[in-house]
Each structure stands twice: as structure tokens, then as C-alpha cells.
Design an enzyme around this catalytic site. Structure first.
Site, PDB file in Angstrom:
ATOM      1  N   GLY A  49      61.819-119.631 -56.242  1.00  0.00           N
ATOM      2  CA  GLY A  49      62.176-120.996 -55.837  1.00  0.00           C
ATOM      3  C   GLY A  49      61.602-121.235 -54.460  1.00  0.00           C
ATOM      4  N   LEU A  99      63.097-116.589 -48.729  1.00  0.00           N
ATOM      5  CA  LEU A  99      61.734-116.402 -48.210  1.00  0.00           C
ATOM      6  C   LEU A  99      61.656-116.738 -46.727  1.00  0.00           C
ATOM      7  CD1 LEU A  99      59.733-117.793 -51.255  1.00  0.00           C
ATOM      8  CD2 LEU A  99      60.117-115.403 -50.624  1.00  0.00           C
ATOM      9  N   HIS A 140      70.779-122.532 -54.496  1.00  0.00           N
ATOM     10  CA  HIS A 140      70.194-121.997 -53.244  1.00  0.00           C
ATOM     11  C   HIS A 140      69.185-122.999 -52.683  1.00  0.00           C
ATOM     12  CE1 HIS A 140      68.436-118.614 -50.722  1.00  0.00           C
ATOM     13  NE2 HIS A 140      67.456-119.487 -50.714  1.00  0.00           N
TER      14      HIS A 140
HETATM   15  O1  K2U Z   1      64.571-120.476 -51.328  1.00  0.00           O
HETATM   16  C1  K2U Z   1      64.049-119.378 -51.243  1.00  0.00           C
HETATM   17  O2  K2U Z   1      63.996-118.753 -50.174  1.00  0.00           O
HETATM   18  C2  K2U Z   1      63.472-118.762 -52.478  1.00  0.00           C
HETATM   19  C3  K2U Z   1      64.332-117.659 -52.979  1.00  0.00           C
HETATM   20  C4  K2U Z   1      65.172-118.274 -54.072  1.00  0.00           C
HETATM   21  C5  K2U Z   1      66.335-117.452 -54.511  1.00  0.00           C
HETATM   22  C6  K2U Z   1      67.147-116.767 -53.628  1.00  0.00           C
HETATM   23  C7  K2U Z   1      68.237-116.050 -54.093  1.00  0.00           C
HETATM   24  C8  K2U Z   1      68.532-116.030 -55.446  1.00  0.00           C
HETATM   25  C9  K2U Z   1      67.722-116.725 -56.323  1.00  0.00           C
HETATM   26  C10 K2U Z   1      66.645-117.433 -55.848  1.00  0.00           C
HETATM   27  C11 K2U Z   1      63.323-116.569 -53.314  1.00  0.00           C
HETATM   28  O3  K2U Z   1      62.927-116.677 -54.612  1.00  0.00           O
HETATM   29  S1  K2U Z   1      63.914-114.991 -52.880  1.00  0.00           S
HETATM   30  C12 K2U Z   1      63.104-113.890 -53.854  1.00  0.00           C
HETATM   31  C13 K2U Z   1      63.808-113.582 -55.136  1.00  0.00           C
HETATM   32  C14 K2U Z   1      63.051-113.189 -56.187  1.00  0.00           C
HETATM   33  C15 K2U Z   1      63.669-112.856 -57.381  1.00  0.00           C
HETATM   34  C16 K2U Z   1      65.064-112.938 -57.518  1.00  0.00           C
HETATM   35  C17 K2U Z   1      65.813-113.368 -56.449  1.00  0.00           C
HETATM   36  C18 K2U Z   1      65.202-113.692 -55.239  1.00  0.00           C
HETATM   37 ZN    ZN Z   2      65.914-119.678 -49.381  1.00  0.00          ZN
END
Ligand code: K2U
Ligand code: ZN
Length: 176
Positions: A49, A99, A140
Site C-alpha cells: 500500500g 514505508l 493503514h
Molecule cells: O503505508 C505504508 O507504509 C505501506 C505499508 C502498508 C501496510 C502496513 C501494515 C500492514 C499492511 C499494509 C507497507 O506495505 S509495509 C510493508 C508490508 C508488506 C507486506 C505486509 C505488510 C507490510
Molecule cells: Zn504507512
């Protein structure tokens, strides 16, 4: 049409990550280009995301693709002016990351299912129910549009610890 580009992701702490974003008022070619760049940036990270404020654009749009099965067709989604219509009573806890806060993870509890409405790049109104990782990710990302980070759900000590470590990380990055 200019090609897509990977945009730099803002790192916490950054005031732009704490602002509530105004809605998208028109789906212009710039908005479509931003969505394409956000998807490219998300896949490059890699992540599942990414919200517009994370690439420094304070507008209510996020992208997500929580397909994790190897070889499965990706399912990129662009959600403009998203809103939650319904939340389940049932909660789910997930070890979240971000991220904008790399290398830090903590359990966050959120509703297990959500029903959402948003505008697509096609300008049409969409409605769908999300569960599992899609529900966690959508909530999120929606938080990012309201200037909320997953560390805001932690206690003040843990949040400060992570913020201090990120401040140190950013100082070292700046030194090169
Ligand atoms: O918004 C962001 O920073 C993107 C995150 C979204 C996310 C965070 C926590 C749980 C679900 C989604 C990034 O995708 S963090 C990387 C990641 C990759 C696989 C699974 C969970 C988090
Ligand atoms: Zn985030």
C-alpha cells in the site's frame, strides 16, 4: 504521456505525514500520473500500500495491492477520496510496518472487516468490503490521509523510542 517515475518516500518524523489531506477535487492527468507513480513506487519498495502524503502530495488518494501469492496476477487498486461506511465489531491484530518508518514493526488492532466507498480513476463511485490483509492495509492507508501513523496506536514510550531512532537514522542519511 510522460513515463511513470519512482518518487522518494518521506520518512517519519516529517510534518507532511501528520497533516489531514484535502479531498481530490478533479481527476486530472496529473492525478492519474500521480496514481501511476505511486503504484510504481509501492511495487519498487516493495510494499502492499502507499498513500499520497508519503510521496509528499497532500491529497486524499492511496494505492494498494495486497496480492502476495507468488505468480498470482497483481490487483492494483487506486482509491480516491476513500471513506469507511461500516466497520466490523470483530478486531484483527497485525504486526504492522510502514514505508515511512522502515525497519520498525508493532502489533496494531483494527476492525477485521470494513466496507468502503471511493472514487476510481474512471471517475465512478465504487463500494467494496475488505477483510484480512486488505482490510488492515486500507485502514493503514486511510489513516495516512488523516495524518495518522501506526505508531500513534502505541504507548508514548514506544512511539518516542521509534521516533528518536528515526531521527538518528535521518541524521545519518543526511551525512551520506
Ligand atoms: O503505508 C505504508 O507504509 C505501506 C505499508 C502498508 C501496510 C502496513 C501494515 C500492514 C499492511 C499494509 C507497507 O506495505 S509495509 C510493508 C508490508 C508488506 C507486506 C505486509 C505488510 C507490510
Ligand atoms: Zn504507512
Amino acid at each position: 504521456m510522460p513515463r511513470m517515475s519512482i518518487r522518494p518516500i518521506l520518512l517519519h518524523p516529517d510534518p507532511r505525514l501528520k497533516k489531514a489531506c484535502p479531498p481530490v477535487t478533479a481527476i486530472t492527468p496529473e492525478v492519474a500520473q500521480l496514481a501511476e507513480d505511486m503504484l510504481a513506487t509501492m511495487y519498487d519498495a516493495p510494499g502492499i500500500g502507499l498513500a499520497a502524503p508519503q510521496v509528499g502530495v497532500l491529497t486524499r488518494m492511496f494505492v494498494m495491492d495486497c496480492i502476495k501469492e507468488e505468480g498470482a496476477a497483481p490487483r492494483p487498486m487506486v482509491l480516491i477520496n476513500p471513506e469507511i461506511l461500516w466497520r466490523s465489531e470483530e478486531q484483527n491484530s497485525y504486526e504492522e510496518g510502514c514505508l515511512s518508518i522502515p525497519e520498525h514493526y508493532a502489533p496494531v488492532s483494527r476492525p477485521a472487516q470494513v466496507r468502503m466507498r471511493w472514487t476510481g480513476l474512471d471517475g465512478k463511485t465504487h463500494e467494496d468490503e475488505f477483510d484480512g490483509l486488505w482490510a488492515t492495509c486500507a485502514q493503514h492507508e486511510l489513516d495516512h490521509l488523516d495524518g495518522k501513523l501506526f505508531i500513534d496506536y502505541l504507548g508514548p514510550i514506544k512511539r518516542q523510542l521509534i521516533t528518536r531512532k528515526m531521527e538518528k537514522f535521518k541524521r545519518e542519511l543526511a551525512r551520506g
